[in-house]
Design a protein around this motif. Structure first.
Motif, PDB file in Angstrom:
ATOM      1  N   ASP A   1       6.629   4.539   1.787  1.00 49.35           N
ATOM      2  CA  ASP A   1       6.735   3.762   2.961  1.00 49.35           C
ATOM      3  C   ASP A   1       5.445   3.331   3.261  1.00 49.35           C
ATOM      4  O   ASP A   1       4.451   3.823   3.765  1.00 49.35           O
ATOM      5  N   GLU A   2       5.148   1.937   3.197  1.00 49.08           N
ATOM      6  CA  GLU A   2       3.841   1.146   3.377  1.00 49.08           C
ATOM      7  C   GLU A   2       2.612   2.032   2.840  1.00 49.08           C
ATOM      8  O   GLU A   2       1.761   2.281   3.643  1.00 49.08           O
TER       9      GLU A   2
ATOM     10  N   SER B   1      11.525   2.471   7.744  1.00 50.33           N
ATOM     11  CA  SER B   1      11.299   3.846   7.463  1.00 50.33           C
ATOM     12  C   SER B   1      12.515   4.572   7.767  1.00 50.33           C
ATOM     13  O   SER B   1      12.556   5.542   6.992  1.00 50.33           O
TER      14      SER B   1
END
Ligand code: ADP
Ligand code: MG
Length: 243
Positions: free
Chosen positions: A164-165, A44
């Motif tokens: 991000d995820e 991240s």
């Protein structure tokens, strides 16, 4: 082909924690790069550095011909060109899907209501949610909310999308619809950097997979090479724990 995004020696510390050790990353136009690695490995942090959401402590990032880590760079312009989709969708509950998608266009980029609406509807079309443009987030499933989150980034017509995820907060049965939107973006040659734990998806869509551990890029390569014959012990160990 020269990279559209090029990071050299970028690093980020939080107090005494080195979240990201000096790292290099190039992304070619149309390329899909998938970042994998254990929790806390700096994925991240790297993504957030790339669009200056959390500027690096050191190093340089070039986007197209421009050095975006120089002082005086227009951050709104950078974040418009380098879109970001988060794990938590961060939609405004009191606003319709369309208003969520067009908010930045209207407020930050001062686009007229009509133009913003046209852009917003086109973006909702891309994620298959035109018919829900007037719906509030609370009435949408998690998968639909994340697709609104993707539409919000797309409405700014970015040159690169960072994810991000994007499916980590979703119930398993809702993951597929979000991944298929991302597959469609890949098919229309959107440049993307994606952090995900969906290894099947990574194998399928990535042009390149980058493995991170303890704030460093340990190894990278084609999905076949990285998943079948990783060269580094730490990569092998990480992958073996997933099998
Ligand atoms: P990942 O996304 O791979 O799970 P992160 O980039 O979130 O990893 O975190 C890398 C390291 O940096 C972790 O040790 C994390 O605790 C630390 N870290 C990240 N963001 C912050 C922050 N805002 N404040 C303090 N520490 C942070
Ligand atoms: Mg993370």
């Amino acid at each position: 082909m020269s990279p559209i995004l090029s990071a050299r020696g970028i690093s980020r510390c939080f107090g005494s924690v080195t979240a990201l050790a000096p790292s290099d990353l190039d992304v070619a136009p149309g390329e899909v790069v998938v970042l994998i690695g254990p929790s806390g490995s700096g994925k991240s942090t790297l993504l957030r550095c790339l669009n200056l959401l959390s500027p690096p402590d050191s190093g340089d990032i070039h986007f197209r011909a421009q050095c975006i880590t120089e002082r005086g760079v227009n951050l709104n312009q950078v974040r418009r060109s380098i879109g970001m989709v988060f794990q938590q969708f961060n939609l405004y509950p009191h606003m319709t899907a369309l208003d969520n998608v067009t908010l930045a266009l209207r407020r930050v980029h001062r686009m007229s209501r009509e133009n913003a609406r046209a852009r917003g509807m086109a973006a909702l079309e891309e994620v298959g949610l035109v018919e829900h443009h007037d719906t509030h987030p609370g009435k949408l499933s998690g998968g639909q909310q994340q697709r609104v989150g993707i539409a919000r980034a797309l409405a700014l017509e970015p040159d690169i999308m960072l994810f991000d995820e994007p499916t980590s907060a979703l119930d398993p049965e809702l993951v597929g619809e979000v991944l298929s939107v991302m597959r469609r973006l890949r098919d229309r040659k959107m440049t993307m950097v994606i952090v995900t734990h969906e290894m099947g998806f990574a194998r399928d869509v990535a042009d390149r997979v980058v493995f991170m551990n303890e704030g460093a890029i340990i190894e990278q390569g084609s999905p076949e090479a990285l998943f079948t014959t990783p060269s580094q012990p730490r990569t092998r160990e990480f992958l073996s724990r997933l099998m």
